[in-house]
Design a protein around this motif. Structure first.
Motif, short mmCIF file in Angstrom:
data_model
loop_
_atom_site.label_atom_id
_atom_site.label_comp_id
_atom_site.label_asym_id
_atom_site.label_seq_id
_atom_site.Cartn_x
_atom_site.Cartn_y
_atom_site.Cartn_z
N VAL A 146 0.85 -1.19 0.00
CA VAL A 146 0.00 0.00 0.00
C VAL A 146 0.89 1.23 0.00
O VAL A 146 1.82 1.33 0.82
CB VAL A 146 -0.93 0.02 1.23
N PHE A 147 0.62 2.17 -0.92
CA PHE A 147 1.32 3.45 -0.93
C PHE A 147 0.33 4.53 -0.53
O PHE A 147 -0.76 4.64 -1.09
CB PHE A 147 1.88 3.75 -2.33
N ILE A 148 0.72 5.34 0.46
CA ILE A 148 -0.12 6.45 0.91
C ILE A 148 0.63 7.74 0.62
O ILE A 148 1.73 7.95 1.13
CB ILE A 148 -0.46 6.32 2.41
N ASP A 149 0.05 8.58 -0.22
CA ASP A 149 0.66 9.84 -0.60
C ASP A 149 0.41 10.86 0.51
O ASP A 149 -0.73 11.19 0.82
CB ASP A 149 0.05 10.33 -1.91
N LEU A 150 1.48 11.36 1.12
CA LEU A 150 1.36 12.32 2.21
C LEU A 150 1.79 13.74 1.79
O LEU A 150 1.86 14.62 2.64
CB LEU A 150 2.23 11.87 3.40
N ALA A 210 6.72 13.04 6.15
CA ALA A 210 7.28 12.45 4.93
C ALA A 210 6.37 12.79 3.76
O ALA A 210 5.25 13.27 3.95
CB ALA A 210 7.41 10.94 5.08
N ASP A 211 6.86 12.51 2.56
CA ASP A 211 6.05 12.71 1.36
C ASP A 211 5.25 11.47 0.99
O ASP A 211 4.29 11.54 0.25
CB ASP A 211 6.95 13.09 0.17
N GLY A 212 5.68 10.32 1.48
CA GLY A 212 4.99 9.08 1.16
C GLY A 212 5.19 8.04 2.25
O GLY A 212 6.19 8.06 2.96
N LEU A 213 4.24 7.15 2.36
CA LEU A 213 4.28 6.07 3.32
C LEU A 213 3.97 4.79 2.56
O LEU A 213 2.98 4.73 1.83
CB LEU A 213 3.22 6.32 4.40
N ILE A 214 4.83 3.79 2.71
CA ILE A 214 4.63 2.51 2.04
C ILE A 214 4.53 1.43 3.10
O ILE A 214 5.37 1.35 4.00
CB ILE A 214 5.77 2.21 1.06
N LYS A 241 -4.90 2.58 8.18
CA LYS A 241 -6.15 3.26 8.52
C LYS A 241 -5.87 4.60 9.18
O LYS A 241 -6.55 5.59 8.90
CB LYS A 241 -6.99 2.38 9.44
N ILE A 242 -4.86 4.65 10.02
CA ILE A 242 -4.52 5.90 10.70
C ILE A 242 -4.11 6.96 9.70
O ILE A 242 -4.55 8.11 9.76
CB ILE A 242 -3.37 5.66 11.72
N TRP A 243 -3.24 6.60 8.75
CA TRP A 243 -2.68 7.59 7.83
C TRP A 243 -3.56 7.88 6.63
O TRP A 243 -3.40 8.90 5.98
CB TRP A 243 -1.30 7.13 7.34
#
Length: 142
Positions: free
Chosen positions: A50-54, A61-65, A129-131
């Motif tokens: 899962v990639f989450i764009d932040l 950060a700019d992204g969370l994987i 779910k948090i992010w």
């Protein structure tokens, strides 16, 4: 407030006060970093990536994987392979937590944060779910 980024390979020019070119260069570097990480995890047969764009949502950060491995050994091998790939591509040393036990390994590159879990640990913490909540940022009321 600036956040500290992981060291990276020397660039041809250290002149960062141009009229926006530095911002585009940084964005291209972040996108290349995200692509490298996602490709390496795919090569290593990571599960449920899962990639989450932040970008614009968090100063962390700019992204969370987030990805899962089948066992302690699989999580450790994915982390090791990813660390080697990051070093080989010139992203320098990154911060790593959880490598000895390999239940949850966190790799912080400065721009992208990678969480590698065993499935049971991932479902317990459920950090996606948090992010991924699309609620507006809240400020502390004093």
């Amino acid at each position: 407030m600036q956040r500290e980024t992981a060291p990276r390979a020397p660039e041809a020019s250290n002149d960062v006060h141009s009229d926006g070119d530095a911002s585009q260069d940084d964005q291209g570097r972040v996108t290349a970093l995200e692509d490298l990480i996602l490709a390496k995890l795919d090569d290593d047969k990571a599960q449920d990536i899962v990639f989450i764009d932040l970008k614009g949502k968090s100063a962390v950060a700019d992204g969370l994987i987030v990805a899962s491995g089948r066992s302690h050994r699989h999580v450790g091998a994915m982390a090791d392979h990813l660390l080697r790939a990051l070093k080989d591509e010139g992203y320098g040393r990154v911060r790593v937590e959880g490598l000895p036990h390999c239940d949850w390994v966190l790799i912080d590159t400065g721009d992208v944060i990678v969480h590698l879990f065993r499935p049971e640990v991932r479902s317990f913490y459920n950090i996606e779910k948090i992010w991924s909540v699309d609620s507006p940022h809240r400020t502390a009321a004093m």
